[in-house]
Design a protein around this motif. Structure first.
Motif, PDB file in Angstrom:
ATOM      1  N   VAL A 109      15.212 198.885  33.217  1.00 13.00           N
ATOM      2  CA  VAL A 109      15.198 197.859  32.176  1.00 13.00           C
ATOM      3  C   VAL A 109      16.622 197.351  32.015  1.00 13.00           C
ATOM      4  O   VAL A 109      17.546 198.148  31.831  1.00 13.00           O
ATOM      5  N   PHE A 110      16.781 196.046  32.114  1.00 15.69           N
ATOM      6  CA  PHE A 110      18.145 195.497  32.070  1.00 15.69           C
ATOM      7  C   PHE A 110      18.144 194.182  31.295  1.00 15.69           C
ATOM      8  O   PHE A 110      17.117 193.516  31.175  1.00 15.69           O
TER       9      PHE A 110
ATOM     10  N   ILE B 197      33.096 198.648  29.579  1.00 13.01           N
ATOM     11  CA  ILE B 197      33.298 199.453  30.785  1.00 13.01           C
ATOM     12  C   ILE B 197      34.143 198.688  31.795  1.00 13.01           C
ATOM     13  O   ILE B 197      35.042 199.240  32.413  1.00 13.01           O
TER      14      ILE B 197
ATOM     15  N   VAL C  49      30.459 194.186  35.105  1.00 12.55           N
ATOM     16  CA  VAL C  49      29.623 195.376  34.940  1.00 12.55           C
ATOM     17  C   VAL C  49      28.566 195.055  33.896  1.00 12.55           C
ATOM     18  O   VAL C  49      28.883 194.511  32.838  1.00 12.55           O
ATOM     19  N   ARG C  50      27.330 195.352  34.213  1.00  6.72           N
ATOM     20  CA  ARG C  50      26.271 195.250  33.208  1.00  6.72           C
ATOM     21  C   ARG C  50      25.521 196.572  33.197  1.00  6.72           C
ATOM     22  O   ARG C  50      25.282 197.181  34.223  1.00  6.72           O
ATOM     23  N   GLN C  51      25.183 197.004  31.981  1.00  7.15           N
ATOM     24  CA  GLN C  51      24.515 198.304  31.873  1.00  7.15           C
ATOM     25  C   GLN C  51      23.033 198.127  31.577  1.00  7.15           C
ATOM     26  O   GLN C  51      22.629 197.236  30.836  1.00  7.15           O
ATOM     27  N   GLY C  52      22.229 198.980  32.181  1.00  4.81           N
ATOM     28  CA  GLY C  52      20.803 198.980  31.893  1.00  4.81           C
ATOM     29  C   GLY C  52      20.309 200.400  31.706  1.00  4.81           C
ATOM     30  O   GLY C  52      21.092 201.349  31.722  1.00  4.81           O
ATOM     31  N   LYS C  53      18.998 200.516  31.520  1.00  6.02           N
ATOM     32  CA  LYS C  53      18.394 201.831  31.353  1.00  6.02           C
ATOM     33  C   LYS C  53      17.461 202.095  32.516  1.00  6.02           C
ATOM     34  O   LYS C  53      16.894 201.168  33.094  1.00  6.02           O
ATOM     35  N   VAL C  54      17.323 203.356  32.852  1.00  2.07           N
ATOM     36  CA  VAL C  54      16.366 203.692  33.900  1.00  2.07           C
ATOM     37  C   VAL C  54      15.507 204.861  33.413  1.00  2.07           C
ATOM     38  O   VAL C  54      15.992 205.774  32.748  1.00  2.07           O
TER      39      VAL C  54
END
Lengths: 77, 77
Positions: B7-8, B21, B36-41
């Motif tokens: 999910v991003f 970051i 940098v982009r953060q998502g969830k897994v």
């Protein structure tokens, strides 16, 4: 060049977030879900032509906590 | 059967975590990092033989916020 680093808890490390999601899904009727574990994913855009070393280093030194987390990375294109 | 849902944030949605970051990495000397982009897994263990439908549904209804997030899923084995 785009790369992706996944950071996830080591096997055996308690994951309360994943546990909560599993229970929520069960409550919602998704009873076939046996386990959920949550991790983080970082999408990285970088200028290096050969980013393998830098990705490994960033993951190990900055993004993951090596005591409780493992990581994997891949170059996307 | 093991599956993975990522999910991003959608393109254009501000990502302060990723931004932080990126700046931290720059300060540490990783100046080739452009973004940098953060998502969830989510790593999901489930009993279904054909989990495509259920994964799509869980991702859309439970794990992602469709206003600001996209998702992708894959069956691992």
């Amino acid at each position: 060049m785009r790369a992706k680093i996944e950071v996830f808890l080591k096997e055996g490390v308690l994951d309360p977030q994943g546990e909560t999601i599993k229970r929520a899904l069960y409550t919602l009727g998704y009873s076939s879900i046996k386990d959920v574990r949550q991790g983080k994913v970082f999408y990285i855009e970088l200028k290096d032509k050969n980013p393998q070393g830098i990705l490994e280093e960033i993951a190990r030194k900055v993004l993951a906590n090596p005591v409780i987390e493992d990581f994997r990375w891949e170059v996307e294109r």
